[in-house]
Design a protein around this motif. Structure first.
Motif, PDB file in Angstrom:
ATOM      1  N   PRO A 171       0.833  -1.216   0.000  1.00  0.00           N
ATOM      2  CA  PRO A 171       0.000   0.000   0.000  1.00  0.00           C
ATOM      3  C   PRO A 171       0.862   1.258   0.000  1.00  0.00           C
ATOM      4  O   PRO A 171       2.005   1.237   0.436  1.00  0.00           O
ATOM      5  CB  PRO A 171      -0.804  -0.125   1.286  1.00  0.00           C
ATOM      6  CG  PRO A 171       0.008  -1.016   2.162  1.00  0.00           C
ATOM      7  CD  PRO A 171       0.767  -1.938   1.246  1.00  0.00           C
ATOM      8  N   GLY A 172       0.300   2.321  -0.506  1.00  0.00           N
ATOM      9  CA  GLY A 172       0.979   3.609  -0.492  1.00  0.00           C
ATOM     10  C   GLY A 172       1.845   3.831  -1.710  1.00  0.00           C
ATOM     11  O   GLY A 172       2.130   2.915  -2.472  1.00  0.00           O
ATOM     12  N   VAL A 173       2.255   5.074  -1.892  1.00  0.00           N
ATOM     13  CA  VAL A 173       3.059   5.428  -3.049  1.00  0.00           C
ATOM     14  C   VAL A 173       4.529   5.663  -2.703  1.00  0.00           C
ATOM     15  O   VAL A 173       5.325   5.910  -3.595  1.00  0.00           O
ATOM     16  CB  VAL A 173       2.487   6.683  -3.760  1.00  0.00           C
ATOM     17  CG1 VAL A 173       1.140   6.394  -4.354  1.00  0.00           C
ATOM     18  CG2 VAL A 173       2.438   7.870  -2.820  1.00  0.00           C
ATOM     19  N   ASP A 174       4.884   5.584  -1.421  1.00  0.00           N
ATOM     20  CA  ASP A 174       6.282   5.769  -1.052  1.00  0.00           C
ATOM     21  C   ASP A 174       7.141   4.726  -1.748  1.00  0.00           C
ATOM     22  O   ASP A 174       6.903   3.528  -1.639  1.00  0.00           O
ATOM     23  CB  ASP A 174       6.478   5.660   0.468  1.00  0.00           C
ATOM     24  CG  ASP A 174       5.858   6.824   1.224  1.00  0.00           C
ATOM     25  OD1 ASP A 174       5.613   7.867   0.587  1.00  0.00           O
ATOM     26  OD2 ASP A 174       5.611   6.674   2.425  1.00  0.00           O
ATOM     27  N   GLY A 175       8.123   5.181  -2.486  1.00  0.00           N
ATOM     28  CA  GLY A 175       9.036   4.281  -3.167  1.00  0.00           C
ATOM     29  C   GLY A 175       8.441   3.558  -4.367  1.00  0.00           C
ATOM     30  O   GLY A 175       9.038   2.605  -4.868  1.00  0.00           O
ATOM     31  N   ILE A 176       7.294   4.009  -4.867  1.00  0.00           N
ATOM     32  CA  ILE A 176       6.630   3.285  -5.954  1.00  0.00           C
ATOM     33  C   ILE A 176       7.485   3.262  -7.218  1.00  0.00           C
ATOM     34  O   ILE A 176       7.495   2.267  -7.936  1.00  0.00           O
ATOM     35  CB  ILE A 176       5.211   3.839  -6.244  1.00  0.00           C
ATOM     36  CG1 ILE A 176       4.465   2.932  -7.237  1.00  0.00           C
ATOM     37  CG2 ILE A 176       5.268   5.257  -6.772  1.00  0.00           C
ATOM     38  CD1 ILE A 176       4.137   1.581  -6.725  1.00  0.00           C
ATOM     39  N   THR A 177       8.223   4.326  -7.503  1.00  0.00           N
ATOM     40  CA  THR A 177       9.014   4.329  -8.735  1.00  0.00           C
ATOM     41  C   THR A 177      10.142   3.316  -8.659  1.00  0.00           C
ATOM     42  O   THR A 177      10.454   2.660  -9.657  1.00  0.00           O
ATOM     43  CB  THR A 177       9.567   5.730  -9.052  1.00  0.00           C
ATOM     44  OG1 THR A 177      10.293   6.215  -7.919  1.00  0.00           O
ATOM     45  CG2 THR A 177       8.449   6.702  -9.398  1.00  0.00           C
ATOM     46  N   ILE A 178      10.727   3.144  -7.491  1.00  0.00           N
ATOM     47  CA  ILE A 178      11.774   2.124  -7.337  1.00  0.00           C
ATOM     48  C   ILE A 178      11.155   0.738  -7.407  1.00  0.00           C
ATOM     49  O   ILE A 178      11.692  -0.166  -8.053  1.00  0.00           O
ATOM     50  CB  ILE A 178      12.556   2.338  -6.026  1.00  0.00           C
ATOM     51  CG1 ILE A 178      13.386   3.627  -6.138  1.00  0.00           C
ATOM     52  CG2 ILE A 178      13.439   1.133  -5.709  1.00  0.00           C
ATOM     53  CD1 ILE A 178      14.103   4.028  -4.894  1.00  0.00           C
ATOM     54  N   ARG A 179       9.990   0.553  -6.781  1.00  0.00           N
ATOM     55  CA  ARG A 179       9.322  -0.753  -6.857  1.00  0.00           C
ATOM     56  C   ARG A 179       8.924  -1.078  -8.286  1.00  0.00           C
ATOM     57  O   ARG A 179       9.033  -2.226  -8.725  1.00  0.00           O
ATOM     58  CB  ARG A 179       8.106  -0.781  -5.930  1.00  0.00           C
ATOM     59  CG  ARG A 179       8.496  -0.724  -4.455  1.00  0.00           C
ATOM     60  CD  ARG A 179       7.343  -1.017  -3.527  1.00  0.00           C
ATOM     61  NE  ARG A 179       6.111  -0.374  -3.913  1.00  0.00           N
ATOM     62  CZ  ARG A 179       5.400   0.437  -3.135  1.00  0.00           C
ATOM     63  NH1 ARG A 179       5.806   0.707  -1.919  1.00  0.00           N
ATOM     64  NH2 ARG A 179       4.288   0.980  -3.557  1.00  0.00           N
ATOM     65  N   LEU A 180       8.466  -0.078  -9.042  1.00  0.00           N
ATOM     66  CA  LEU A 180       8.127  -0.306 -10.456  1.00  0.00           C
ATOM     67  C   LEU A 180       9.362  -0.705 -11.252  1.00  0.00           C
ATOM     68  O   LEU A 180       9.307  -1.607 -12.091  1.00  0.00           O
ATOM     69  CB  LEU A 180       7.506   0.951 -11.072  1.00  0.00           C
ATOM     70  CG  LEU A 180       6.037   1.176 -10.798  1.00  0.00           C
ATOM     71  CD1 LEU A 180       5.619   2.577 -11.226  1.00  0.00           C
ATOM     72  CD2 LEU A 180       5.193   0.131 -11.506  1.00  0.00           C
ATOM     73  N   ALA A 181      10.487  -0.032 -11.002  1.00  0.00           N
ATOM     74  CA  ALA A 181      11.722  -0.368 -11.718  1.00  0.00           C
ATOM     75  C   ALA A 181      12.171  -1.787 -11.380  1.00  0.00           C
ATOM     76  O   ALA A 181      12.587  -2.543 -12.271  1.00  0.00           O
ATOM     77  CB  ALA A 181      12.823   0.643 -11.377  1.00  0.00           C
TER      78      ALA A 181
END
Length: 168
Positions: free
Chosen positions: A133-143
């Motif tokens: 849940p949440g958007v913290d660190g989402i760009t790293i998780r997507l990568a």
């Protein structure tokens, strides 16, 4: 200078953000090339692993080809608005929708074609990365999810090649 000098920060910006600016064509060419390769792999997957898996891999490939650029936002390139939600163009909205659909299609392809441990493991890793849940660190998780899926598609292509008696 590289992306750091341009203000790119993976902890805040999606990889597709590199499609912007004077060297954005390199990222776009990478997305289009990866998409065309995924479509070619989809044909082989359909023949060997079944229609569903092939279609799912093809959906990802089509998404990579069709939505390879994004609007400037999130402070990248330097001078753009700090958030991405203000004035999203229709193409930017399409880009994100297709990205989500592509990732989900590859996860489903992993599960549908789970003939090897790597298939199921990859699906679990991606769901684990993106299911938080949440958007913290989402760009790293997507990568990291994209990396896991790239490893899976490469391993799948190599397995299909060796199954045909061709050397790796």
């Amino acid at each position: 200078g590289g992306p750091d000098a341009w203000g790119f920060d993976l902890s805040r910006h999606a990889l597709s953000g590199l499609s912007r600016g004077s060297t954005g064509w390199v990222q776009i060419a990478g997305f289009v090339g990866a998409g065309l390769l995924a479509i070619a792999l989809a044909v082989a997957v359909r023949r060997t692993r079944g229609r569903a898996a092939g279609v799912l891999v093809g959906v990802d490939g089509a998404g990579l080809v069709g939505a390879s650029t994004a609007d400037p936002c999130g402070g990248f390139p330097v001078g753009t608005p700090p958030d991405c939600l203000g004035a999203m163009s229709w193409y930017f909205q399409l880009h994100y929708a297709v990205s989500v659909i592509g990732i989900l299609a590859l996860v489903a392809a992993c599960l549908v074609s789970a003939a090897a441990l790597l298939d199921g493991t990859t699906a679990v890793v991606v769901v684990g990365l993106l299911g938080q849940p949440g958007v913290d660190g989402i760009t790293i998780r997507l990568a990291l999810a994209a990396l896991a899926l790239c490893i899976w598609t490469t391993a799948l292509a190599l397995r299909l090649r060796s199954a045909q008696g061709r050397p790796l």
